[in-house]
Design a protein around this motif. Structure first.
Motif, mmCIF file in Angstrom:
data_model
loop_
_atom_site.group_PDB
_atom_site.id
_atom_site.type_symbol
_atom_site.label_atom_id
_atom_site.label_comp_id
_atom_site.label_asym_id
_atom_site.label_seq_id
_atom_site.Cartn_x
_atom_site.Cartn_y
_atom_site.Cartn_z
ATOM 1 N N PHE A 80 96.612 28.641 -94.417
ATOM 2 C CA PHE A 80 97.512 27.619 -93.867
ATOM 3 C C PHE A 80 98.396 27.179 -95.035
ATOM 4 C CE2 PHE A 80 96.452 26.354 -89.509
ATOM 5 C CZ PHE A 80 95.371 27.182 -89.290
ATOM 6 N N VAL A 81 99.702 27.336 -94.871
ATOM 7 C CA VAL A 81 100.602 27.026 -95.993
ATOM 8 C C VAL A 81 101.651 26.002 -95.575
ATOM 9 C CG1 VAL A 81 100.295 29.260 -97.134
ATOM 10 C CG2 VAL A 81 102.097 29.007 -95.426
ATOM 11 N N THR A 82 101.953 25.082 -96.490
ATOM 12 C CA THR A 82 102.999 24.079 -96.242
ATOM 13 C C THR A 82 104.322 24.657 -96.744
ATOM 14 O OG1 THR A 82 101.359 22.354 -96.645
ATOM 15 C CG2 THR A 82 103.676 21.672 -96.650
ATOM 16 N N THR A 83 105.211 24.962 -95.814
ATOM 17 C CA THR A 83 106.511 25.511 -96.209
ATOM 18 C C THR A 83 107.491 24.346 -96.372
ATOM 19 O OG1 THR A 83 107.537 25.702 -94.018
ATOM 20 C CG2 THR A 83 106.018 27.476 -94.660
ATOM 21 N N PRO A 84 108.675 24.608 -96.936
ATOM 22 C CA PRO A 84 109.658 23.518 -97.080
ATOM 23 C C PRO A 84 110.087 22.937 -95.728
ATOM 24 C CG PRO A 84 110.271 25.428 -98.406
ATOM 25 C CD PRO A 84 109.117 25.854 -97.571
ATOM 26 N N PHE A 85 109.730 23.590 -94.632
ATOM 27 C CA PHE A 85 110.143 23.103 -93.311
ATOM 28 C C PHE A 85 109.072 22.203 -92.682
ATOM 29 C CE2 PHE A 85 111.875 27.263 -94.232
ATOM 30 C CZ PHE A 85 113.233 27.031 -94.107
ATOM 31 N N ASP A 86 107.931 22.046 -93.369
ATOM 32 C CA ASP A 86 106.817 21.303 -92.766
ATOM 33 C C ASP A 86 106.663 19.918 -93.386
ATOM 34 O OD1 ASP A 86 106.295 23.650 -91.352
ATOM 35 O OD2 ASP A 86 105.087 24.452 -92.999
ATOM 36 N N ASP A 87 106.099 19.009 -92.583
ATOM 37 C CA ASP A 87 105.819 17.647 -93.060
ATOM 38 C C ASP A 87 104.709 17.730 -94.115
ATOM 39 O OD1 ASP A 87 104.924 15.111 -93.441
ATOM 40 O OD2 ASP A 87 104.320 14.758 -91.355
ATOM 41 N N PRO A 88 105.006 17.390 -95.375
ATOM 42 C CA PRO A 88 103.989 17.573 -96.433
ATOM 43 C C PRO A 88 102.740 16.719 -96.226
ATOM 44 C CG PRO A 88 106.033 16.627 -97.328
ATOM 45 C CD PRO A 88 106.281 16.861 -95.873
ATOM 46 N N SER A 89 102.872 15.620 -95.446
ATOM 47 C CA SER A 89 101.696 14.748 -95.287
ATOM 48 C C SER A 89 100.649 15.370 -94.356
ATOM 49 C CB SER A 89 102.116 13.377 -94.749
ATOM 50 O OG SER A 89 102.501 13.500 -93.401
ATOM 51 N N TYR A 90 101.044 16.412 -93.603
ATOM 52 C CA TYR A 90 100.092 17.025 -92.657
ATOM 53 C C TYR A 90 98.923 17.688 -93.400
ATOM 54 C CZ TYR A 90 98.258 19.781 -88.771
ATOM 55 O OH TYR A 90 97.433 20.328 -87.820
ATOM 56 N N ASN A 150 107.105 32.657 -98.489
ATOM 57 C CA ASN A 150 108.172 31.773 -98.935
ATOM 58 C C ASN A 150 107.823 31.165 -100.306
ATOM 59 O OD1 ASN A 150 109.850 29.483 -99.201
ATOM 60 N ND2 ASN A 150 110.149 29.469 -96.988
ATOM 61 N N SER A 151 108.760 31.278 -101.272
ATOM 62 C CA SER A 151 108.451 30.803 -102.628
ATOM 63 C C SER A 151 108.436 29.270 -102.703
ATOM 64 C CB SER A 151 109.459 31.370 -103.628
ATOM 65 O OG SER A 151 110.747 30.957 -103.228
ATOM 66 N N GLY A 152 108.882 28.606 -101.641
ATOM 67 C CA GLY A 152 108.907 27.139 -101.658
ATOM 68 C C GLY A 152 107.621 26.495 -101.150
ATOM 69 N N ILE A 153 106.597 27.309 -100.958
ATOM 70 C CA ILE A 153 105.333 26.747 -100.444
ATOM 71 C C ILE A 153 104.757 25.729 -101.419
ATOM 72 C CG2 ILE A 153 102.903 27.455 -100.208
ATOM 73 C CD1 ILE A 153 104.063 29.896 -98.705
ATOM 74 N N SER A 154 104.296 24.597 -100.883
ATOM 75 C CA SER A 154 103.799 23.556 -101.799
ATOM 76 C C SER A 154 102.276 23.418 -101.784
ATOM 77 C CB SER A 154 104.439 22.209 -101.469
ATOM 78 O OG SER A 154 104.267 21.921 -100.102
ATOM 79 N N ARG A 155 101.608 23.808 -100.669
ATOM 80 C CA ARG A 155 100.135 23.763 -100.642
ATOM 81 C C ARG A 155 99.612 24.944 -99.837
ATOM 82 N NH1 ARG A 155 98.097 17.714 -99.709
ATOM 83 N NH2 ARG A 155 96.120 18.641 -100.335
ATOM 84 N N ALA A 156 98.380 25.348 -100.112
ATOM 85 C CA ALA A 156 97.802 26.494 -99.394
ATOM 86 C C ALA A 156 96.300 26.301 -99.234
ATOM 87 C CB ALA A 156 98.087 27.787 -100.158
ATOM 88 N N PHE A 157 95.791 26.651 -98.050
ATOM 89 C CA PHE A 157 94.352 26.521 -97.751
ATOM 90 C C PHE A 157 93.841 27.857 -97.213
ATOM 91 C CE2 PHE A 157 96.400 22.461 -97.184
ATOM 92 C CZ PHE A 157 95.534 21.545 -97.770
ATOM 93 N N ARG A 158 92.656 28.233 -97.641
ATOM 94 C CA ARG A 158 92.029 29.464 -97.099
ATOM 95 C C ARG A 158 91.049 29.109 -95.996
ATOM 96 N NH1 ARG A 158 91.201 34.393 -101.186
ATOM 97 N NH2 ARG A 158 90.960 35.405 -99.176
ATOM 98 N N VAL A 159 91.097 29.878 -94.891
ATOM 99 C CA VAL A 159 90.171 29.684 -93.755
ATOM 100 C C VAL A 159 89.709 31.077 -93.284
ATOM 101 C CG1 VAL A 159 91.256 27.546 -92.908
ATOM 102 C CG2 VAL A 159 92.081 29.763 -92.088
#
Ligand SMILES: Cc1cc2nc3c(=O)[nH]c(=O)nc-3n(C[C@H](O)[C@H](O)[C@H](O)COP(=O)(O)OP(=O)(O)OC[C@H]3O[C@@H](n4cnc5c(N)ncnc54)[C@H](O)[C@@H]3O)c2cc1C
Length: 516
Positions: free
Chosen positions: A88-98, A129-138
């Motif tokens: 699960f990755v936070t892209t620049p298009f996603d709400d970072p608080s999620y 996307n190189s702008g990803i700010s967080r990443a989770f493994r599941v």
């Protein structure tokens, strides 16, 4: 006339799961589908065994169910599962608080989840996307549903059960307030056949309302939610990649065998057989792909297809769960609900929860029949999965290596050798090339049947399975079916491919004037 304990109508994952569970508990079963097994929503889905992450914030109950069933499917259906893992990755298009809510939701619902460094995520999936700010493994995984459903079917047959694809339920028999079985029509021969059953289970997904009506039961309203998916030619990612945000359209890419599949949408339709694909949906889906994997649109799009979600809404006024449209599964005991015994409906849910749905259904079967028998599907491996090995993309190469010099290749894209193809034709006793496609992935690669399907048709004819007229019909039917999924994504390399296929089939084979 056939006689059985349990008649199951609907040969998707749920129906095959119900029949397998009942067979394991020692019941005699008959499983029927109006088409091939796994050709309803189960064969038209996104290919994902959910870890539960997708529902961790929005629907904690679904998340818990998926997390639990994911672990079981990996064991009992290992042969059909590719252990891709998920991100699960936070892209620049996603709400970072999620992301924090996501991590908390996973913890609360038991979804295994580990935050990793963004650099590690990008090392794992360099195209992200190189702008990803967080990443989770599941532990997401992908599944070959036809392998799984046919594994269940073979297990049912081994235990004396009967599996009847291409048998449509056209009437449900009642004796007063009791359902006693159904009338089936063989869709190949038009012959009709009655099945007498102690209990009849409708596992007909988005078609469940229609089957209930055949039994004279009103208000089983299943709202079909249509979704599109697009297969891209390459494994643009090798891990299931989800956007870390509230579930929405086009936010997951699933690597399935040789392709990667982006999806999906959810559009209400009145007809479960509605497979409309709108150009704007395709364009939007490709744009969504760009957000996760820049350059996505430049890759070769192979095919578009749609499936319909069975979303259950109980419209019976006296029901306890009135007007509740739900993505959860719904088990209707028509004895309690409508005063009609011998009949159950199981619908809704997800492919990931098929086994749980089957367990609850067969528990209800036991209750109605007054015979308590324990469920063993959580530990009993399905046929083909006995040694617990996962599916690997490289399996087809090693299989091909074994017969490299002494066996012809029928389909180059999917590396299908002649002997394997002939075995499948004999085993399935089918003359329908689309049935063989589902088992072997024949014609599912870049040429979409352009180079292999005339060879395959010739071989089936050579095996004296079909005459010249049937061979022509079969070839044309396959080409028509493939065309439906190709025209909405005609650009770039796939457009060139279609022109080439057109020259082969119209120019060389003159398919418009085949022998009949
Ligand atoms: C776009 C999309 C993407 C999805 N992606 C995922 C995913 O990635 N992971 C996941 O876990 N879930 C996913 N789902 C949900 C999942 O695919 C479905 O919940 C599941 O496949 C339903 O299985 P089923 O066996 O209940 O229904 P189906 O597979 O639809 O089976 C019902 C069967 O009943 C048969 N039938 C109908 N009428 C008759 C009749 N009169 N006589 C005989 N047979 C009849 C049909 O031919 C059909 O084969 C997705 C759904 C959609 C629409």
């Amino acid at each position: 006339m056939l006689s059985t304990d349990v008649l199951v109508i609907g040969g998707g994952a749920t129906g095959a799961g119900v029949a397998w569970d009942a067979a394991l508990r020692g019941f005699d079963v008959v499983l029927v589908d109006r088409h091939d097994l796994g050709s309803g929503t189960s064969g038209r889905f996104h290919g994902l065994v959910h870890s539960g992450g997708r529902y961790a914030v929005k629907d904690p109950d679904a998340a818990e169910e998926c997390a639990h069933e994911n672990g079981i499917i990996r064991t009992v259906a290992a042969e059909a599962v590719e252990d891709t893992g998920g991100l699960f990755v936070t892209t620049p298009f996603d709400d970072p608080s999620y992301a924090d809510r996501f991590a908390a939701g996973c913890k609360a619902t038991g979804v295994p989840c580990e935050e990793i460094e963004v650099a590690d995520a990008r090392r794992l999936e360099p195209r992200l996307n190189s702008g990803i700010s967080r990443a989770f493994r599941v532990p997401d995984a992908s599944v070959d549903v036809w392998k799984m459903v046919w594994g269940l079917a073979r297990g049912i047959q081994d235990r004396g059960g009967r599996v009847l694809p291409y048998h449509e339920a056209i009437a449900i028999h009642r004796d007063g307030d009791r359902v006693t079985g159904a009338r089936l029509r063989n869709t190949g021969t038009d012959e009709e056949l009655d099945v007498e059953a102690r209990i009849t289970v409708s596992a007909s997904g988005a078609w469940a309302g229609r089957i209930a009506e055949l039994a004279g039961i009103e208000g089983v309203h299943v709202m079909p939610g249509r979704g599109i998916m697009i297969a891209m030619n390459h494994r643009l990612v090798n891990t299931v990649v989800n956007r870390c945000q509230m579930p929405t359209d086009g936010d997951i890419i699933v690597p399935v065998r040789t392709v990667s599949v982006i999806g999906t949408t959810d559009v209400h339709t009145d007809d479960p057989d509605d497979h409309t694909v709108l150009q704007e949906e395709v364009d939007a889906m490709l744009e969504d792909g760009e957000r996760l994997v820049p350059g996505f649109k430049q890759a070769r799009a192979l095919r578009v297809w749609t499936g319909v979600r069975p979303l259950f809404e109980d419209r019976k006024e006296s029901s306890e769960s009135t007007r509740d449209v739900t993505r959860a599964h719904a088990l209707l005991d028509h004895d309690k609900r409508d005063g009609v015994s011998g009949f159950l409906t199981i619908t809704g849910g997800k492919l990931t929860t098929y086994r749980l749905m089957a367990e609850e259904t067969v528990d209800a079967v036991c209750k109605q029949l007054g015979e308590q028998r324990a469920c063993t599907t959580a530990t009993e491996r399905i046929n083909g999965s006995e040694n617990g090995d996962y599916l690997h993309l490289s399996d087809r190469f090693s299989r091909r290596e074994q017969g490299l010099l002494d066996d012809q290749l029928v389909c180059e894209c999917e590396l299908i050798a002649r002997r394997r193809f002939e075995d499948a034709v004999r085993r399935r006793a089918s003359i329908n090339l689309d049935d063989i496609r589902r088992i072997l992935r024949l014609g599912m690669g870049p040429c979409q049947g352009g180079f292999c399907i005339y060879r395959a048709t010739g071989i089936v004819h050579g095996l004296e399975r079909i005459d010249a007229a049937q061979a022509s019909d079969s070839l044309l039917a396959f080409l028509r079916e493939r065309w439906k999924g190709v025209w909405p994504i005609l650009y770039g390399d796939q457009l060139r491919q279609v022109r080439l296929d057109d020259w082969i089939f119209q120019g060389i084979l003159d398919v418009g004037h085949l022998p009949s």
